[in-house]
Design a protein around this motif. Structure first.
Motif, PDB file in Angstrom:
ATOM      1  N   SER A 135     -28.691  -7.031 -47.674  1.00  0.00           N
ATOM      2  CA  SER A 135     -28.905  -6.927 -48.915  1.00  0.00           C
ATOM      3  C   SER A 135     -30.718  -6.783 -49.287  1.00  0.00           C
ATOM      4  O   SER A 135     -31.780  -7.159 -48.555  1.00  0.00           O
ATOM      5  CB  SER A 135     -28.299  -8.118 -49.999  1.00  0.00           C
ATOM      6  OG  SER A 135     -28.430  -9.081 -49.064  1.00  0.00           O
ATOM      7  N   HIS A 225     -35.276  -8.487 -46.914  1.00  0.00           N
ATOM      8  CA  HIS A 225     -34.058  -7.624 -46.289  1.00  0.00           C
ATOM      9  C   HIS A 225     -33.314  -7.746 -45.566  1.00  0.00           C
ATOM     10  O   HIS A 225     -34.191  -8.503 -44.174  1.00  0.00           O
ATOM     11  CB  HIS A 225     -34.515  -6.302 -46.695  1.00  0.00           C
ATOM     12  CG  HIS A 225     -33.449  -5.735 -44.932  1.00  0.00           C
ATOM     13  ND1 HIS A 225     -33.378  -4.891 -44.609  1.00  0.00           N
ATOM     14  CD2 HIS A 225     -32.137  -5.159 -45.588  1.00  0.00           C
ATOM     15  CE1 HIS A 225     -32.684  -3.481 -43.795  1.00  0.00           C
ATOM     16  NE2 HIS A 225     -31.985  -4.608 -44.690  1.00  0.00           N
ATOM     17  N   HIS A 309     -25.779  -3.851 -50.201  1.00  0.00           N
ATOM     18  CA  HIS A 309     -25.633  -2.347 -49.884  1.00  0.00           C
ATOM     19  C   HIS A 309     -24.562  -2.618 -47.826  1.00  0.00           C
ATOM     20  O   HIS A 309     -25.023  -1.576 -47.151  1.00  0.00           O
ATOM     21  CB  HIS A 309     -26.966  -1.317 -48.736  1.00  0.00           C
ATOM     22  CG  HIS A 309     -28.411  -2.160 -48.378  1.00  0.00           C
ATOM     23  ND1 HIS A 309     -28.914  -2.543 -48.330  1.00  0.00           N
ATOM     24  CD2 HIS A 309     -27.798  -2.893 -46.962  1.00  0.00           C
ATOM     25  CE1 HIS A 309     -30.531  -2.798 -47.338  1.00  0.00           C
ATOM     26  NE2 HIS A 309     -29.056  -2.816 -46.828  1.00  0.00           N
ATOM     27  N   ASN A 310     -24.292  -3.677 -47.892  1.00  0.00           N
ATOM     28  CA  ASN A 310     -23.298  -4.055 -46.952  1.00  0.00           C
ATOM     29  C   ASN A 310     -22.004  -4.813 -46.688  1.00  0.00           C
ATOM     30  O   ASN A 310     -22.507  -5.568 -46.960  1.00  0.00           O
ATOM     31  CB  ASN A 310     -24.490  -4.237 -45.170  1.00  0.00           C
ATOM     32  CG  ASN A 310     -23.661  -3.465 -43.920  1.00  0.00           C
ATOM     33  OD1 ASN A 310     -23.106  -2.554 -44.019  1.00  0.00           O
ATOM     34  ND2 ASN A 310     -23.355  -4.164 -42.970  1.00  0.00           N
ATOM     35  N   GLY A 324     -23.633   0.480 -45.186  1.00  0.00           N
ATOM     36  CA  GLY A 324     -25.051   1.053 -45.502  1.00  0.00           C
ATOM     37  C   GLY A 324     -25.155   2.085 -46.312  1.00  0.00           C
ATOM     38  O   GLY A 324     -24.984   3.141 -45.831  1.00  0.00           O
ATOM     39  N   THR A 326     -25.929   1.888 -51.123  1.00  0.00           N
ATOM     40  CA  THR A 326     -26.288   0.982 -52.601  1.00  0.00           C
ATOM     41  C   THR A 326     -25.400   1.420 -53.721  1.00  0.00           C
ATOM     42  O   THR A 326     -25.439   2.236 -53.070  1.00  0.00           O
ATOM     43  CB  THR A 326     -27.619   1.248 -52.332  1.00  0.00           C
ATOM     44  OG1 THR A 326     -28.883   1.039 -51.080  1.00  0.00           O
ATOM     45  CG2 THR A 326     -28.428   0.899 -53.516  1.00  0.00           C
ATOM     46  N   ARG A 340     -31.464  -0.882 -58.535  1.00  0.00           N
ATOM     47  CA  ARG A 340     -31.190  -0.921 -56.638  1.00  0.00           C
ATOM     48  C   ARG A 340     -32.022  -0.629 -56.940  1.00  0.00           C
ATOM     49  O   ARG A 340     -33.168  -0.388 -57.188  1.00  0.00           O
ATOM     50  CB  ARG A 340     -30.096  -0.287 -56.918  1.00  0.00           C
ATOM     51  CG  ARG A 340     -28.915  -0.374 -58.043  1.00  0.00           C
ATOM     52  CD  ARG A 340     -28.254  -1.162 -58.230  1.00  0.00           C
ATOM     53  NE  ARG A 340     -26.769  -1.054 -58.756  1.00  0.00           N
ATOM     54  CZ  ARG A 340     -27.193  -0.657 -60.334  1.00  0.00           C
ATOM     55  NH1 ARG A 340     -28.047  -1.179 -61.087  1.00  0.00           N
ATOM     56  NH2 ARG A 340     -25.835  -0.405 -60.998  1.00  0.00           N
ATOM     57  N   ILE A 342     -34.077   0.335 -52.817  1.00  0.00           N
ATOM     58  CA  ILE A 342     -33.512   1.952 -51.693  1.00  0.00           C
ATOM     59  C   ILE A 342     -35.071   1.385 -50.501  1.00  0.00           C
ATOM     60  O   ILE A 342     -35.695   2.351 -51.171  1.00  0.00           O
ATOM     61  CB  ILE A 342     -33.160   3.307 -51.679  1.00  0.00           C
ATOM     62  CG1 ILE A 342     -31.896   2.922 -52.155  1.00  0.00           C
ATOM     63  CG2 ILE A 342     -33.094   3.997 -50.029  1.00  0.00           C
ATOM     64  CD1 ILE A 342     -31.110   3.989 -53.315  1.00  0.00           C
ATOM     65  N   HIS A 367     -29.317   3.919 -48.729  1.00  0.00           N
ATOM     66  CA  HIS A 367     -29.538   2.302 -48.745  1.00  0.00           C
ATOM     67  C   HIS A 367     -31.075   2.034 -47.522  1.00  0.00           C
ATOM     68  O   HIS A 367     -31.376   1.241 -47.455  1.00  0.00           O
ATOM     69  CB  HIS A 367     -28.369   1.621 -47.383  1.00  0.00           C
ATOM     70  CG  HIS A 367     -29.081   0.871 -46.280  1.00  0.00           C
ATOM     71  ND1 HIS A 367     -28.721   1.871 -45.590  1.00  0.00           N
ATOM     72  CD2 HIS A 367     -29.132   0.529 -45.631  1.00  0.00           C
ATOM     73  CE1 HIS A 367     -29.135   2.218 -44.005  1.00  0.00           C
ATOM     74  NE2 HIS A 367     -29.286   0.886 -44.190  1.00  0.00           N
TER      75      HIS A 367
END
Length: 467
Positions: A135, A225, A309-310, A324, A326, A340, A342, A367
Protein backbone atom coordinates in the motif's frame (compact mmCIF):
# COMPACT_ATOMS: atom_id res chain seq x y z
CA UNK A 1 -27.31 -49.90 28.39
CA UNK A 2 -24.83 -52.38 26.98
CA UNK A 3 -21.50 -50.83 25.96
CA UNK A 4 -20.78 -51.39 22.29
CA UNK A 5 -17.31 -51.79 20.77
CA UNK A 6 -15.75 -48.41 20.00
CA UNK A 7 -15.86 -47.09 16.43
CA UNK A 8 -12.36 -46.19 15.17
CA UNK A 9 -10.98 -44.00 12.42
CA UNK A 10 -10.33 -47.05 10.24
CA UNK A 11 -14.05 -47.74 10.12
CA UNK A 12 -14.81 -44.17 9.05
CA UNK A 13 -12.22 -44.41 6.28
CA UNK A 14 -13.82 -47.71 5.19
CA UNK A 15 -17.11 -45.81 4.90
CA UNK A 16 -15.50 -43.40 2.42
CA UNK A 17 -14.53 -40.49 4.69
CA UNK A 18 -11.16 -38.73 4.43
CA UNK A 19 -9.14 -38.41 7.63
CA UNK A 20 -9.05 -34.84 8.93
CA UNK A 21 -9.04 -32.62 12.01
CA UNK A 22 -12.72 -33.41 12.55
CA UNK A 23 -12.03 -37.15 13.17
CA UNK A 24 -11.33 -37.02 16.95
CA UNK A 25 -14.39 -34.87 17.74
CA UNK A 26 -16.64 -37.02 15.54
CA UNK A 27 -15.37 -40.29 17.03
CA UNK A 28 -15.83 -38.96 20.57
CA UNK A 29 -19.41 -38.00 19.78
CA UNK A 30 -20.21 -41.28 18.02
CA UNK A 31 -18.88 -43.41 20.87
CA UNK A 32 -20.29 -41.24 23.64
CA UNK A 33 -23.77 -41.43 22.07
CA UNK A 34 -23.18 -45.04 20.91
CA UNK A 35 -24.35 -44.15 17.40
CA UNK A 36 -24.46 -47.06 14.98
CA UNK A 37 -25.95 -47.89 11.60
CA UNK A 38 -28.26 -45.28 10.05
CA UNK A 39 -27.99 -42.96 13.07
CA UNK A 40 -24.20 -42.82 12.71
CA UNK A 41 -24.36 -42.26 8.96
CA UNK A 42 -26.86 -39.40 9.38
CA UNK A 43 -24.49 -37.73 11.86
CA UNK A 44 -21.46 -38.26 9.61
CA UNK A 45 -23.12 -36.83 6.52
CA UNK A 46 -22.13 -33.29 7.59
CA UNK A 47 -18.45 -34.27 7.19
CA UNK A 48 -18.74 -35.85 3.76
CA UNK A 49 -16.86 -33.82 1.12
CA UNK A 50 -19.03 -32.06 -1.43
CA UNK A 51 -18.92 -32.89 -5.12
CA UNK A 52 -15.69 -32.23 -6.98
CA UNK A 53 -15.67 -28.81 -8.68
CA UNK A 54 -14.25 -28.93 -12.22
CA UNK A 55 -12.44 -26.18 -14.07
CA UNK A 56 -14.50 -24.10 -16.50
CA UNK A 57 -14.37 -25.46 -20.05
CA UNK A 58 -13.36 -21.96 -21.20
CA UNK A 59 -12.18 -18.80 -19.47
CA UNK A 60 -14.61 -16.54 -17.63
CA UNK A 61 -14.77 -13.03 -19.15
CA UNK A 62 -12.07 -10.47 -18.43
CA UNK A 63 -11.37 -6.96 -19.74
CA UNK A 64 -8.05 -5.93 -21.29
CA UNK A 65 -7.04 -2.37 -20.38
CA UNK A 66 -3.57 -2.48 -21.91
CA UNK A 67 -2.03 -1.98 -25.35
CA UNK A 68 1.47 -2.41 -26.73
CA UNK A 69 3.61 0.51 -27.84
CA UNK A 70 6.81 -1.46 -28.60
CA UNK A 71 7.92 -5.06 -29.37
CA UNK A 72 8.96 -5.70 -25.76
CA UNK A 73 5.50 -4.71 -24.59
CA UNK A 74 3.91 -7.03 -27.18
CA UNK A 75 5.69 -10.05 -25.71
CA UNK A 76 4.80 -8.96 -22.20
CA UNK A 77 1.10 -8.59 -23.03
CA UNK A 78 1.03 -11.93 -24.82
CA UNK A 79 2.38 -13.68 -21.69
CA UNK A 80 -0.07 -11.83 -19.44
CA UNK A 81 -3.10 -12.73 -21.57
CA UNK A 82 -2.06 -16.38 -21.88
CA UNK A 83 -1.79 -16.56 -18.11
CA UNK A 84 -5.19 -14.86 -17.68
CA UNK A 85 -6.85 -17.33 -20.08
CA UNK A 86 -5.69 -20.20 -17.88
CA UNK A 87 -6.37 -18.38 -14.61
CA UNK A 88 -9.96 -17.51 -15.56
CA UNK A 89 -10.89 -21.18 -15.84
CA UNK A 90 -10.70 -21.39 -12.03
CA UNK A 91 -14.26 -22.37 -11.03
CA UNK A 92 -14.84 -19.57 -8.50
CA UNK A 93 -14.00 -16.68 -10.86
CA UNK A 94 -16.73 -14.65 -12.56
CA UNK A 95 -14.90 -11.62 -13.96
CA UNK A 96 -11.47 -10.07 -14.35
CA UNK A 97 -9.44 -7.14 -15.67
CA UNK A 98 -5.89 -6.41 -16.78
CA UNK A 99 -4.34 -2.99 -16.07
CA UNK A 100 -1.77 -1.06 -18.18
CA UNK A 101 1.04 -1.92 -15.74
CA UNK A 102 0.45 -5.68 -16.07
CA UNK A 103 3.36 -8.12 -16.17
CA UNK A 104 3.69 -11.89 -15.56
CA UNK A 105 4.16 -12.98 -11.94
CA UNK A 106 4.77 -16.72 -12.13
CA UNK A 107 3.92 -19.87 -14.08
CA UNK A 108 1.12 -19.81 -16.64
CA UNK A 109 -2.20 -19.48 -14.87
CA UNK A 110 -0.84 -17.22 -12.09
CA UNK A 111 -2.61 -13.89 -11.62
CA UNK A 112 -0.33 -11.23 -13.16
CA UNK A 113 0.85 -8.09 -11.42
CA UNK A 114 -1.70 -5.54 -12.58
CA UNK A 115 -4.47 -8.14 -12.56
CA UNK A 116 -7.90 -8.05 -10.89
CA UNK A 117 -10.22 -11.06 -10.54
CA UNK A 118 -13.66 -11.35 -8.93
CA UNK A 119 -14.43 -14.61 -7.11
CA UNK A 120 -17.81 -15.83 -5.87
CA UNK A 121 -17.80 -16.66 -2.13
CA UNK A 122 -14.08 -17.49 -2.18
CA UNK A 123 -10.77 -16.06 -0.98
CA UNK A 124 -7.68 -17.07 -2.96
CA UNK A 125 -4.50 -16.44 -0.90
CA UNK A 126 -2.31 -16.89 -3.99
CA UNK A 127 -4.14 -14.05 -5.72
CA UNK A 128 -3.22 -11.44 -3.10
CA UNK A 129 0.29 -12.97 -2.76
CA UNK A 130 2.69 -12.92 0.20
CA UNK A 131 2.94 -9.11 0.28
CA UNK A 132 -0.57 -8.71 1.69
CA UNK A 133 -1.84 -5.12 1.71
CA UNK A 134 1.10 -3.63 -0.15
CA UNK A 135 0.00 0.00 0.00
CA UNK A 136 0.87 3.69 -0.20
CA UNK A 137 0.32 6.52 2.28
CA UNK A 138 0.70 10.29 1.77
CA UNK A 139 1.19 12.92 4.46
CA UNK A 140 1.10 16.64 3.63
CA UNK A 141 3.93 18.48 5.45
CA UNK A 142 2.79 21.93 4.33
CA UNK A 143 5.62 24.41 3.77
CA UNK A 144 8.34 22.16 5.26
CA UNK A 145 11.58 21.89 3.30
CA UNK A 146 11.69 18.73 1.12
CA UNK A 147 15.34 18.22 2.02
CA UNK A 148 14.63 18.42 5.76
CA UNK A 149 11.70 16.00 5.43
CA UNK A 150 13.83 13.50 3.50
CA UNK A 151 16.71 13.79 6.00
CA UNK A 152 14.41 13.33 9.00
CA UNK A 153 12.64 10.39 7.40
CA UNK A 154 15.97 8.78 6.48
CA UNK A 155 17.01 8.86 10.14
CA UNK A 156 13.74 7.19 11.18
CA UNK A 157 12.87 4.59 8.54
CA UNK A 158 14.20 1.03 8.27
CA UNK A 159 14.83 -0.88 5.02
CA UNK A 160 16.26 -4.32 4.44
CA UNK A 161 15.65 -7.73 6.04
CA UNK A 162 14.54 -8.36 9.60
CA UNK A 163 13.07 -5.91 12.05
CA UNK A 164 14.03 -3.31 14.62
CA UNK A 165 15.94 -4.10 17.80
CA UNK A 166 14.19 -3.54 21.13
CA UNK A 167 15.72 -0.10 21.56
CA UNK A 168 14.26 1.30 18.33
CA UNK A 169 10.87 -0.45 18.20
CA UNK A 170 7.64 1.56 18.05
CA UNK A 171 4.88 0.99 20.61
CA UNK A 172 2.63 -1.88 19.54
CA UNK A 173 -1.02 -0.78 20.02
CA UNK A 174 -2.92 -2.85 22.59
CA UNK A 175 -5.99 -3.12 20.34
CA UNK A 176 -3.83 -4.69 17.61
CA UNK A 177 -2.29 -7.07 20.14
CA UNK A 178 -5.76 -8.21 21.22
CA UNK A 179 -6.84 -8.63 17.58
CA UNK A 180 -3.82 -10.84 16.82
CA UNK A 181 -4.49 -12.91 19.93
CA UNK A 182 -8.15 -13.38 19.02
CA UNK A 183 -7.55 -14.87 15.57
CA UNK A 184 -6.25 -18.44 15.26
CA UNK A 185 -4.33 -17.62 12.05
CA UNK A 186 -2.41 -14.87 13.88
CA UNK A 187 -2.27 -16.08 17.47
CA UNK A 188 1.18 -17.57 17.89
CA UNK A 189 4.21 -16.28 19.73
CA UNK A 190 6.44 -15.92 16.70
CA UNK A 191 3.81 -13.96 14.78
CA UNK A 192 3.40 -11.45 17.61
CA UNK A 193 7.15 -11.09 18.07
CA UNK A 194 7.61 -10.39 14.35
CA UNK A 195 4.65 -8.00 14.28
CA UNK A 196 6.34 -5.98 17.05
CA UNK A 197 9.81 -5.87 15.51
CA UNK A 198 8.65 -5.25 11.93
CA UNK A 199 6.44 -2.28 12.85
CA UNK A 200 8.05 0.77 11.25
CA UNK A 201 10.00 -1.20 8.62
CA UNK A 202 9.71 -1.08 4.82
CA UNK A 203 11.48 -4.19 3.53
CA UNK A 204 13.14 -4.17 0.13
CA UNK A 205 12.32 -4.66 -3.57
CA UNK A 206 10.26 -1.82 -5.03
CA UNK A 207 9.23 -0.37 -1.65
CA UNK A 208 10.21 3.24 -1.15
CA UNK A 209 10.02 6.47 0.84
CA UNK A 210 9.38 9.38 -1.54
CA UNK A 211 9.43 13.12 -0.89
CA UNK A 212 8.05 15.58 -3.41
CA UNK A 213 6.10 18.78 -3.93
CA UNK A 214 2.45 19.08 -4.87
CA UNK A 215 2.05 20.57 -8.34
CA UNK A 216 -1.27 22.13 -7.25
CA UNK A 217 -0.45 23.54 -3.80
CA UNK A 218 3.36 23.64 -3.58
CA UNK A 219 3.23 21.73 -0.27
CA UNK A 220 5.82 19.11 0.59
CA UNK A 221 4.49 15.53 0.60
CA UNK A 222 5.92 12.36 2.14
CA UNK A 223 4.79 9.07 0.54
CA UNK A 224 5.68 5.56 1.70
CA UNK A 225 5.17 2.30 -0.18
CA UNK A 226 5.35 -1.10 1.54
CA UNK A 227 3.21 -4.00 2.70
CA UNK A 228 2.66 -6.17 5.75
CA UNK A 229 6.21 -7.50 6.00
CA UNK A 230 6.73 -10.63 8.13
CA UNK A 231 3.20 -10.88 9.59
CA UNK A 232 1.63 -10.78 6.13
CA UNK A 233 4.07 -13.30 4.70
CA UNK A 234 3.33 -15.73 7.55
CA UNK A 235 -0.43 -15.33 7.17
CA UNK A 236 -0.10 -15.97 3.43
CA UNK A 237 1.81 -19.21 4.07
CA UNK A 238 -0.84 -20.40 6.52
CA UNK A 239 -3.65 -19.44 4.17
CA UNK A 240 -2.05 -21.31 1.28
CA UNK A 241 -1.82 -24.48 3.39
CA UNK A 242 -5.51 -24.35 4.28
CA UNK A 243 -6.48 -23.56 0.68
CA UNK A 244 -4.36 -26.44 -0.62
CA UNK A 245 -6.05 -28.93 1.71
CA UNK A 246 -9.45 -27.73 0.47
CA UNK A 247 -8.30 -27.79 -3.17
CA UNK A 248 -7.27 -31.44 -2.90
CA UNK A 249 -10.71 -32.32 -1.54
CA UNK A 250 -13.01 -30.32 -3.80
CA UNK A 251 -11.13 -29.18 -6.92
CA UNK A 252 -7.91 -31.12 -7.59
CA UNK A 253 -7.81 -29.82 -11.20
CA UNK A 254 -7.40 -26.24 -9.96
CA UNK A 255 -3.79 -25.03 -10.08
CA UNK A 256 -2.12 -24.98 -6.66
CA UNK A 257 -1.49 -21.24 -6.84
CA UNK A 258 -5.23 -20.69 -7.41
CA UNK A 259 -6.53 -22.75 -4.47
CA UNK A 260 -9.21 -21.07 -2.40
CA UNK A 261 -10.88 -20.94 1.02
CA UNK A 262 -14.71 -20.78 0.89
CA UNK A 263 -15.75 -17.56 2.64
CA UNK A 264 -18.73 -19.18 4.35
CA UNK A 265 -16.54 -21.83 6.03
CA UNK A 266 -15.09 -21.51 9.53
CA UNK A 267 -11.62 -21.16 8.00
CA UNK A 268 -12.88 -18.57 5.52
CA UNK A 269 -14.36 -16.39 8.25
CA UNK A 270 -11.17 -16.58 10.31
CA UNK A 271 -8.94 -15.89 7.29
CA UNK A 272 -11.04 -12.89 6.25
CA UNK A 273 -10.78 -11.58 9.81
CA UNK A 274 -7.00 -12.09 9.74
CA UNK A 275 -6.74 -10.12 6.49
CA UNK A 276 -8.51 -7.16 8.11
CA UNK A 277 -6.16 -7.29 11.11
CA UNK A 278 -3.12 -7.38 8.83
CA UNK A 279 -4.60 -4.43 6.93
CA UNK A 280 -4.85 -2.47 10.20
CA UNK A 281 -1.28 -3.44 11.13
CA UNK A 282 0.02 -2.29 7.73
CA UNK A 283 -1.76 1.04 7.97
CA UNK A 284 -0.17 1.54 11.39
CA UNK A 285 3.20 0.55 9.87
CA UNK A 286 2.92 3.57 7.55
CA UNK A 287 1.59 5.88 10.25
CA UNK A 288 4.39 5.36 12.76
CA UNK A 289 6.99 6.42 10.18
CA UNK A 290 5.00 9.47 9.05
CA UNK A 291 4.15 10.56 12.60
CA UNK A 292 7.74 10.16 13.81
CA UNK A 293 8.96 12.33 10.91
CA UNK A 294 6.36 15.02 11.70
CA UNK A 295 7.42 14.97 15.36
CA UNK A 296 11.13 15.12 14.52
CA UNK A 297 10.55 18.31 12.54
CA UNK A 298 7.89 19.78 14.82
CA UNK A 299 5.55 20.03 11.82
CA UNK A 300 1.74 19.93 12.01
CA UNK A 301 -0.13 17.35 9.91
CA UNK A 302 -1.89 19.10 7.00
CA UNK A 303 -3.57 16.10 5.35
CA UNK A 304 -3.20 12.33 5.00
CA UNK A 305 -4.68 9.56 2.89
CA UNK A 306 -3.77 6.04 1.84
CA UNK A 307 -4.83 3.04 -0.20
CA UNK A 308 -3.74 -0.54 -0.57
CA UNK A 309 -3.19 -2.01 -4.04
CA UNK A 310 -2.49 -5.65 -3.17
CA UNK A 311 -5.49 -6.98 -1.29
CA UNK A 312 -8.91 -8.63 -1.37
CA UNK A 313 -11.98 -6.38 -1.43
CA UNK A 314 -15.51 -7.53 -0.58
CA UNK A 315 -18.79 -6.61 -2.27
CA UNK A 316 -21.48 -8.86 -0.74
CA UNK A 317 -20.52 -12.43 -1.75
CA UNK A 318 -18.04 -11.34 -4.45
CA UNK A 319 -14.37 -10.94 -3.52
CA UNK A 320 -12.17 -8.78 -5.76
CA UNK A 321 -8.53 -9.88 -5.67
CA UNK A 322 -6.21 -7.07 -6.75
CA UNK A 323 -2.64 -8.20 -7.43
CA UNK A 324 -1.21 -4.73 -7.91
CA UNK A 325 -4.27 -2.60 -8.77
CA UNK A 326 -5.53 0.59 -7.12
CA UNK A 327 -9.15 0.62 -5.89
CA UNK A 328 -11.18 3.51 -7.31
CA UNK A 329 -14.59 2.50 -6.00
CA UNK A 330 -15.35 3.82 -2.50
CA UNK A 331 -17.11 0.58 -1.55
CA UNK A 332 -13.71 -1.14 -1.47
CA UNK A 333 -12.21 1.15 1.19
CA UNK A 334 -14.13 1.49 4.48
CA UNK A 335 -11.77 4.15 5.84
CA UNK A 336 -11.37 6.26 2.70
CA UNK A 337 -10.17 9.79 3.52
CA UNK A 338 -9.14 11.14 0.12
CA UNK A 339 -8.12 10.32 -3.44
CA UNK A 340 -5.84 7.41 -4.41
CA UNK A 341 -2.10 7.26 -5.08
CA UNK A 342 -0.37 5.81 -8.13
CA UNK A 343 3.47 5.97 -8.07
CA UNK A 344 5.33 5.49 -11.37
CA UNK A 345 9.09 5.55 -10.71
CA UNK A 346 11.56 7.58 -8.63
CA UNK A 347 12.03 10.15 -11.41
CA UNK A 348 8.33 10.62 -12.15
CA UNK A 349 5.50 12.23 -10.17
CA UNK A 350 3.25 10.25 -7.86
CA UNK A 351 -0.26 10.65 -9.29
CA UNK A 352 -3.17 11.60 -7.04
CA UNK A 353 -6.28 10.23 -8.73
CA UNK A 354 -10.00 9.66 -8.41
CA UNK A 355 -12.33 7.79 -10.73
CA UNK A 356 -15.54 5.91 -11.40
CA UNK A 357 -16.27 2.21 -11.75
CA UNK A 358 -16.88 1.00 -15.31
CA UNK A 359 -17.67 -2.37 -16.85
CA UNK A 360 -14.06 -2.77 -17.97
CA UNK A 361 -12.14 -1.45 -14.96
CA UNK A 362 -14.24 -3.26 -12.27
CA UNK A 363 -13.59 -0.28 -9.98
CA UNK A 364 -9.77 -0.32 -10.22
CA UNK A 365 -6.85 1.58 -11.75
CA UNK A 366 -3.15 0.72 -12.25
CA UNK A 367 -0.89 0.68 -9.19
CA UNK A 368 2.25 1.96 -10.92
CA UNK A 369 4.32 1.63 -14.05
CA UNK A 370 5.01 -2.13 -13.96
CA UNK A 371 7.84 -3.95 -15.73
CA UNK A 372 8.39 -5.31 -19.22
CA UNK A 373 11.41 -7.39 -18.22
CA UNK A 374 12.71 -9.20 -15.17
CA UNK A 375 15.27 -7.67 -12.83
CA UNK A 376 17.93 -10.02 -14.22
CA UNK A 377 17.12 -9.05 -17.82
CA UNK A 378 17.29 -5.38 -16.94
CA UNK A 379 20.69 -5.76 -15.27
CA UNK A 380 21.98 -7.54 -18.39
CA UNK A 381 20.67 -4.71 -20.57
CA UNK A 382 22.90 -2.28 -18.60
CA UNK A 383 25.95 -4.53 -18.42
CA UNK A 384 28.12 -2.23 -20.58
CA UNK A 385 27.87 0.50 -17.91
CA UNK A 386 28.87 0.56 -14.26
CA UNK A 387 26.09 0.81 -11.68
CA UNK A 388 27.37 4.27 -10.77
CA UNK A 389 27.12 5.45 -14.39
CA UNK A 390 23.55 4.23 -14.76
CA UNK A 391 22.60 5.76 -11.41
CA UNK A 392 24.06 9.20 -12.27
CA UNK A 393 22.34 9.26 -15.66
CA UNK A 394 18.90 8.25 -14.43
CA UNK A 395 18.70 10.27 -11.20
CA UNK A 396 20.00 13.68 -12.38
CA UNK A 397 18.60 16.51 -10.29
CA UNK A 398 17.15 14.17 -7.66
CA UNK A 399 18.22 13.25 -4.13
CA UNK A 400 17.99 9.46 -4.48
CA UNK A 401 19.41 7.27 -1.70
CA UNK A 402 19.79 3.56 -1.10
CA UNK A 403 19.49 2.64 2.57
CA UNK A 404 22.11 -0.11 2.23
CA UNK A 405 24.48 2.30 0.39
CA UNK A 406 24.51 -0.20 -2.51
CA UNK A 407 22.91 0.77 -5.83
CA UNK A 408 20.08 -1.46 -7.05
CA UNK A 409 20.03 -0.90 -10.82
CA UNK A 410 16.82 -2.96 -11.12
CA UNK A 411 14.92 -0.21 -9.28
CA UNK A 412 16.09 2.71 -11.42
CA UNK A 413 13.59 4.35 -13.84
CA UNK A 414 14.69 2.36 -16.91
CA UNK A 415 13.65 -0.88 -15.17
CA UNK A 416 10.01 0.18 -15.45
CA UNK A 417 7.53 0.68 -18.24
CA UNK A 418 7.30 4.06 -19.91
CA UNK A 419 5.40 6.28 -17.47
CA UNK A 420 3.88 8.46 -20.20
CA UNK A 421 2.49 5.36 -21.94
CA UNK A 422 0.87 4.17 -18.70
CA UNK A 423 -0.74 7.59 -18.21
CA UNK A 424 -1.99 7.64 -21.82
CA UNK A 425 -3.58 4.23 -21.31
CA UNK A 426 -5.22 5.37 -18.08
CA UNK A 427 -6.94 8.11 -20.12
CA UNK A 428 -7.74 5.79 -23.03
CA UNK A 429 -9.35 3.05 -20.91
CA UNK A 430 -10.98 5.29 -18.28
CA UNK A 431 -8.78 4.24 -15.36
CA UNK A 432 -8.90 7.29 -13.12
CA UNK A 433 -8.57 11.07 -13.39
CA UNK A 434 -5.39 12.80 -12.22
CA UNK A 435 -6.27 15.49 -9.65
CA UNK A 436 -2.72 16.42 -8.65
CA UNK A 437 0.89 15.29 -9.07
CA UNK A 438 3.59 15.06 -6.43
CA UNK A 439 6.71 16.18 -8.29
CA UNK A 440 9.83 14.26 -7.19
CA UNK A 441 12.47 15.78 -4.92
CA UNK A 442 14.10 12.57 -3.70
CA UNK A 443 13.54 9.07 -2.41
CA UNK A 444 14.97 6.24 -0.35
CA UNK A 445 14.93 2.54 -1.27
CA UNK A 446 16.57 -0.52 0.26
CA UNK A 447 19.15 -0.88 -2.50
CA UNK A 448 21.11 -4.07 -3.06
CA UNK A 449 21.29 -4.99 0.63
CA UNK A 450 22.44 -8.53 -0.17
CA UNK A 451 25.90 -7.21 -1.11
CA UNK A 452 26.57 -6.66 2.58
CA UNK A 453 24.11 -9.18 4.00
CA UNK A 454 25.28 -10.67 7.33
CA UNK A 455 26.05 -14.08 5.82
CA UNK A 456 28.11 -12.47 3.03
CA UNK A 457 30.04 -10.38 5.56
CA UNK A 458 30.83 -13.55 7.55
CA UNK A 459 31.98 -15.33 4.39
CA UNK A 460 34.28 -12.45 3.48
CA UNK A 461 35.68 -12.39 7.03
CA UNK A 462 36.46 -16.13 6.82
CA UNK A 463 38.13 -15.67 3.43
CA UNK A 464 40.33 -12.88 4.83
CA UNK A 465 41.29 -15.12 7.76
CA UNK A 466 42.29 -17.95 5.42
CA UNK A 467 44.39 -15.59 3.30
Amino acid sequence: MENKAKITGKELVALGFTSGKWFPEALNHINAQQLRGEAMLRYLEQFRPGPVVDLYASAAPFSVNIKADNPLEEGNIRSVLESMETLMRTPTLINGAVMPDACPAGPKGTIPVGGVVAAKNAIHPGMHSADICCSVMLTDFGAASPKEVLNAAHAITHFGPGGRDQNTQFRFPSELMEAFQGNFFLNDGNMLQIARSHLGTQGDGNHFLFVGVSKRTGNTMLITHHGSRGPGARLYAKGMKVAERIRQEISPETLKQNAWIPFDSEEGQAYWGALQIIRAWTKKNHEVLHDATLNALGVRLENRFWNEHNFVFQDNDVFYHAKGATPLDKKFMPDITGPRLIPLNMAEPVLIVSGETTHSNLGFAPHGAGRNMSRTQHRKSKAEFTDEEVFREETKGLDVRFFSNEIDVSELPSAYKNAAAVRDQMDHFGLGVVEDEVMPYGSIMAGDWQVNAPWRARQRAKQRQRK
